[in-house]
Design an enzyme around this catalytic site. Structure first.
Site: not given
Lengths: 482, 290, 330
Positions: A184, A258, A292, A390
């Site tokens: 997806k 991840e 990331c 983040e």
């Protein structure tokens, strides 16, 4: 943002003619494009807000059909095919990606907003390399140390920041090991995955080996929770990663996650300063900071902090923000309105809480589209939210340190542990600091480097499992980890 | 002889290299396989679990920072001391597991050998699991395994010595520290092992042994945000508890080693996964230039 | 050709905290070795990244004309004759006889014995005469010979002197000797009327090998009063490269930051195509800054480059590709 110059760079747009975006897209299930049964959604060009296409949403039933197609393909064809034959399919795919690289790069840039020079020079070549690398493993698994038994059907959910590259990181090792996949893509960047589906057809990949279901969180949830899925691989936010970990609890599904990061990029006073400044820029402004493993916390030794910041500001002033298709663009568009809102919110919080300065170079933002200027906050401390959360955008928080121990303590003072950077000309210091940093990837005197042979993944809340290299096989074989 | 009154033992916990009573003050009766009283064991509480995590965290940096050779030496020393105390362990296994003396002896032998086997891995696992990566560019690129951190180990309920050793050794040999919840019904080997650890060279806090219930302590350890990993071995067969603990462990994305459906045969040589499940891989890049 | 006698490097160290660094060999060594290191891979990656800039249409037109104005048209052969030099000088003044709008080159670069000939042909065209001196290209001669060589060229009318450093001395760590030699040559560039010849200092970076050395020698030369720092003689491979020039551009940028004074940069040797030249200009623009995009501050030491620039220029103007037959050989 170009400095006044005897020769201002004229626009150098890459041609869009190479891509053919359809008005509507279906799902790719069992080797065919089929209608979805959810509510179709639109994908837009974030640089212009122009609607690019309408894309089918996969309902639970669609996900079920895709998993069944994958199961069938695994049992009847792919799982029992000799590795050397699987290898040849993967090599074919790799070659087609190279042949259609311009098309893939342009489409990625249009759907994602990233600069064409990055999709052209980084994303797509690395995608091809990834397929080449894992193609070669398909018939050598008995030498890799994890056995040769595939897991079965892998359900894979990928983010919007590197749509095609994340697809490659997921699909290539899964297929090499004899698994079939239901993937997806992110709802804001489905187009290159759908073009990849065409490439699978072009390669005559057996039906059902790769299935692509488009949709948002609900589709992903349906896929992850599906009992017919043997393996879940996810790249995305830590919050969703935790939800997935809860979903699969008590099952026999293997998982790799991840997730997010808040990497420290540590600059010592003996750093190669010009390269360090480049590394800081690459670390946080590459791909608009939608990375990331971005070096979002600059830890600079106090004795050279001012000098480094002066140079950084000067360097940032040469960054060119604008049309992602322009070959000279360094900073493209923010991927979505939602992500832009998130970046703005955190930057505003930073402005309120930080005693230092918020700085961006003089920078004209286009009127339409989603844009955020490269931004630096100085005077940040570990207590500030912009040093902890983040942001996933082009926003750098600058902290200082006095001693190597302080640098390590600050760097490790986070629940994340994906990546870190070290800049120093002293070899023994680099090795010692690298060993003390709790992060899955440590870049010393470089940053944001990726390679198919090099395992990538995090410590702590940055997730578990590794993608890339021999270690990346472990996630897709019975003899691998967890 | 037979007129002599036994000195009955009340075993304590092993936390941070010391032997405290349970903070709660509770103990529970330990019986042998036939149901006869053997000793009292401390009933660890959630606060004991918390203290054990603190001790394990404190020990993690120094322990993981030791050389692999040194950790191998320390583990081998544990095997030596265990061998020294062979009769005591044989008795514990006989009492707890109801085995014949000769079978219990084989279990103890196997446990000593298991420790020796794992001790040898300390300075080899890096070479087997890590490696150099030939990236397409002028970079030196190396992947090495590193300890995950503090690992909560729910020890097997039935195999009270060999299962215990097989659960603890792979965790600590690579540099992790452990908070171990022993078998509830068969804690004798665990408390005796704690005495072995205390009298060998294992630094305090590297292995912490809690006697008590996995169902009670497990949720606190599984949700503890300063625990990095969870071995659910002791929940074999308890699917609901295992699932709940795995759900709780997701709060900080602990590495979870799931329990098999039934307690495994520990006489079989373990796989590398017993170690790699609690290892992180770190990849370091550096440019190559002049 | 608007090169002016800008006095870039008079007393460069005054007031910038650099006055003491040349007081002894030890002090100079400490200073040069205290400069930040250069990571080879990072520097090369940065140069390669800048080289991907796409310069098209109007930007390309501007860049080509600018590059032509920056060319030091060079002939440094044992077989050079007065005829050859006269032809070269004529070409420098009017690179494209078919197009009077085509700018002149910056200078012609010749051996000292050809200075008078070049000067005679160039007249008051504004195109300078640069002379390689100091026992070019090896620099292996006694200092008084090198100074005599320099004075000879200056007396013959050279506007610019391209000297070579003593690479042997540099590589063996005798930095002060190299420094003092540059100072002495610069003094030899003096003229009674005050119209001193400008001094370009050639490092022969191909022999110095490392970027750390390039950075150190750049600072050494700037401290000694160089007006320009120059990569190569053209007689040693590799000659000019993008990353070497990057490091030198960083050095002049940093030197200005510290002293307020600008020093020029001249990559020489191996730059043959317009595409290459434009990569250099992009690098000048983004590393040193637009102030350096001027023949006073940036030059190309080249011979065949000029014709390629002219061909590209013609292509842009006419819309069709040109061929070498349509441009003069020299």
């Amino acid at each position: 943002m170009t400095p006044s110059s005897p020769f201002d760079y004229a626009p150098a747009p890459e041609s869009r003619a190479v891509v053919d975006i359809k008005a509507t897209y279906g799902l790719f299930v069992g080797g065919e494009f089929v209608d979805g049964h959810g509510t179709p959604f639109k994908t837009v060009d974030p640089a212009t807000e122009e609607v690019l296409a309408e894309v089918a949403e996969a309902s639970d039933a669609d996900v079920d059909a895709a998993v069944k197609a994958a199961r069938k393909a695994h049992e009847r064809v792919w799982g029992r095919m000799p590795g050397r034959e699987r290898a040849k399919y993967l090599y074919r795919i790799a070659r087609i990606i190279q042949e259609r690289s311009r098309e893939l790069a342009v489409l990625e840039t249009i759907d994602n907003g990233k600069p064409i020079k990055e999709s052209r020079d980084v994303d797509v070549p690395t995608v091809a390399a990834h397929f080449f690398y894992y193609a070669g493993w398909a018939d050598k698994l008995e030498h890799a140390g994890y056995g040769t038994t595939p897991l079965g059907v892998a359900g894979q959910v990928i983010p919007w920041n590197f749509p095609l590259l994340m697809l490659a990181w997921k699909v290539a090792p899964a297929l090499a090991c004899g698994n079939t996949v239901v993937l997806k893509p992110a709802e804001t960047t489905p187009l290159t995955a759908l073009l990849f589906a065409e490439i699978c057809q072009q390669a005559d990949l057996p039906a059902g080996v790769v299935n692509i279901v488009t949709g948002a969180g609900a589709t992903g949830q349906a896929l992850v929770a599906h009992p017919g899925v043997d393996k879940v691989a996810f790249t995305g936010s830590t919050a969703v990663g935790k939800a997935i970990a809860r979903t699969v609890a008590g099952t026999s599904k293997k998982v790799t996650l991840e997730l997010g990061g808040k990497a420290a990029n540590i600059v010592f006073d003996d750093a190669p300063v010009d390269q360090a400044v480049e590394g800081i820029v690459t670390g946080i402004f590459f791909n608009q900071g939608h990375v990331c493993c971005a070096g979002s916390r600059l830890l600079v030794q106090e004795s050279i902090a001012e000098e480094v910041l002066d140079r950084l500001r000067e360097r940032m002033s040469t960054l060119r923000l604008g049309d992602p298709l322009d070959k000279n663009t360094d900073i493209g568009a923010i991927n979505s309105a939602a992500q832009l809102a998130r970046i703005r919110e955190l930057a505003d919080i930073g402005e309120q809480e930080v005693s230092g300065e918020r700085w961006s170079p003089a920078c004209e933002l286009p009127e339409r589209g989603f844009w955020f200027p490269p931004t630096v906050f100085t005077g940040v401390t570990q207590a500030h939210r912009i040093a902890r959360e983040e942001i996933f955008g082009p926003v750098l928080s600058v902290l200082t340190f006095r001693t190597p121990s302080e640098a390590v303590e600050k760097a490790n003072n986070t629940p994340f542990g994906l990546s870190a950077g070290i800049w120093s000309e002293k070899g023994s210091r680099i090795l010692e600091i690298a060993s003390r940093l709790r992060a899955g990837v440590v870049w010393a005197n470089t940053f944001n480097k990726f390679d198919p042979t090099s395992p990538f993944g995090g410590y702590q809340e940055s997730g578990y499992g590794r993608e890339g290299g021999r270690h990346g096989l472990a996630a897709y074989l019975e003899g691998g980890q967890r | 002889m037979s007129d002599r009154i036994d000195v009955r033992k009340t075993y304590k916990l092993y936390v941070g290299g010391a032997f405290p009573r349970s903070e709660s003050g509770y103990t529970y009766e330990v019986t042998d396989a036939k149901g006869a009283f053997v000793a009292n064991a401390a009933l660890a509480s959630r606060k004991d679990a918390r203290d054990a995590v603190v001790a394990a965290r404190k020990a993690f940096g120094p322990w993981s920072g030791r050389t692999a050779y040194n950790r191998a030496q320390v583990l081998y020393r544990v095997a030596e001391v265990l061998e020294d105390r062979r009769p005591q362990f044989v008795q514990a296994v006989v009492q707890s597991e109801g085995l014949s003396a000769s079978k219990a002896e084989r279990v103890v032998d196997e446990s000593v050998d298991r420790l020796v086997w794992y001790a040898g891995w300390a300075d080899k696992i890096t070479q087997v699991v890590g490696g150099a990566n030939p990236v397409a560019g002028p970079f030196f690129n190396l992947t090495t395994p590193e300890a995950t951190g503090v690992v909560a180990v729910l020890a097997p309920e039935r195999s009270s010595l060999l299962g215990l050793v097989t659960a603890i050794a792979p965790v600590v040999v690579t540099g992790n520290t452990a908070v171990v919840v022993s078998s509830y019904s068969r804690p004798l080997a665990a408390v005796t092992l704690a005495e072995v650890l205390a009298t060998s060279d294992v630094p305090g806090g590297v292995v912490n042994v809690l006697t008590g219930s996995a169902a009670t302590l497990g949720p606190w350890l599984a949700s503890h945000m300063d625990v990095n990993a969870l071995d659910l071995l002791g929940t074999a067969g308890q699917t609901e508890l295992a699932r709940d603990l795995e759900v709780a462990a997701a709060d900080n994305l602990k590495r979870v080693r799931r329990a098999p459906a039934a307690e495994p045969d520990f006489t079989r040589e373990p796989g590398l996964d017993t170690m790699t499940d609690f290892l992180e891989l770190k990849t370091v890049w550096h440019p190559m230039g002049v | 050709m608007p090169i002016t006698a800008s006095s870039a490097a008079t007393a460069p160290t005054g007031g910038s905290g650099l006055a003491d660094v040349t007081s002894s060999d030890a002090a100079l060594r400490r200073f040069l070795h205290g400069l930040p290191g250069v990571d080879q891979v990072g520097a090369e990656a940065r140069a390669a990244s800048l080289a991907t800039r796409s310069i098209k249409t109007t930007a390309k037109e501007q860049a080509l004309d600018l590059a032509i104005r920056m060319v030091d048209l060079t002939t440094l052969e044992g077989s050079d004759t007065h005829g050859k030099v006269r032809a070269l000088a004529a070409k420098a003044v009017r690179p494209d006889p078919a197009d009077p709008a085509c700018p002149s080159a910056a200078a012609v670069c010749v051996y000292p014995d050809m200075v008078a000939t070049a000067k005679e042909t160039l007249g008051d065209s504004g195109v300078h005469v640069a002379a390689v001196a100091t026992a070019f290209p090896s620099g292996r001669a006694a200092l008084d010979i090198k100074l005599a060589d320099t004075r000879d060229a200056v007396e013959a009318g050279a506007d610019e002197i391209d000297m070579v450093i003593d690479r042997g001395a540099f590589l063996s760590g005798r930095y002060l000797q190299v420094f003092e030699e540059i100072v002495a040559v610069r003094e030899a560039c003096a003229r009674a009327d005050g119209e001193d010849a400008h001094l370009k200092v050639i490092f022969e970076t191909g022999e110095l090998q490392t970027y750390d050395n390039v950075r150190r020698v750049s600072w050494l030369a700037m401290l000694a009063g160089a007006h320009f720092i120059k990569t190569s003689t053209g007689k040693v491979q590799p000659a000019a490269t993008l990353p070497v020039t990057l490091v030198m551009l960083e050095a002049v940028r940093d030197f200005r930051r510290q002293t307020g004074q600008m020093v020029g940069v001249k990559p020489a040797g191996g730059i043959r195509t317009s595409k290459d030249a434009i990569k250099y200009l992009v690098m000048v623009n983004e590393v040193a800054g637009a102030d350096w995009l001027d023949p006073d501050w940036f030059r190309f030491g080249a011979s065949t480059l000029l014709n390629d620039l002219l061909m590209q220029r013609t292509k842009l103007r006419t819309g069709r590709y040109s061929g070498p037959d349509y441009f003069t050989l020299d």
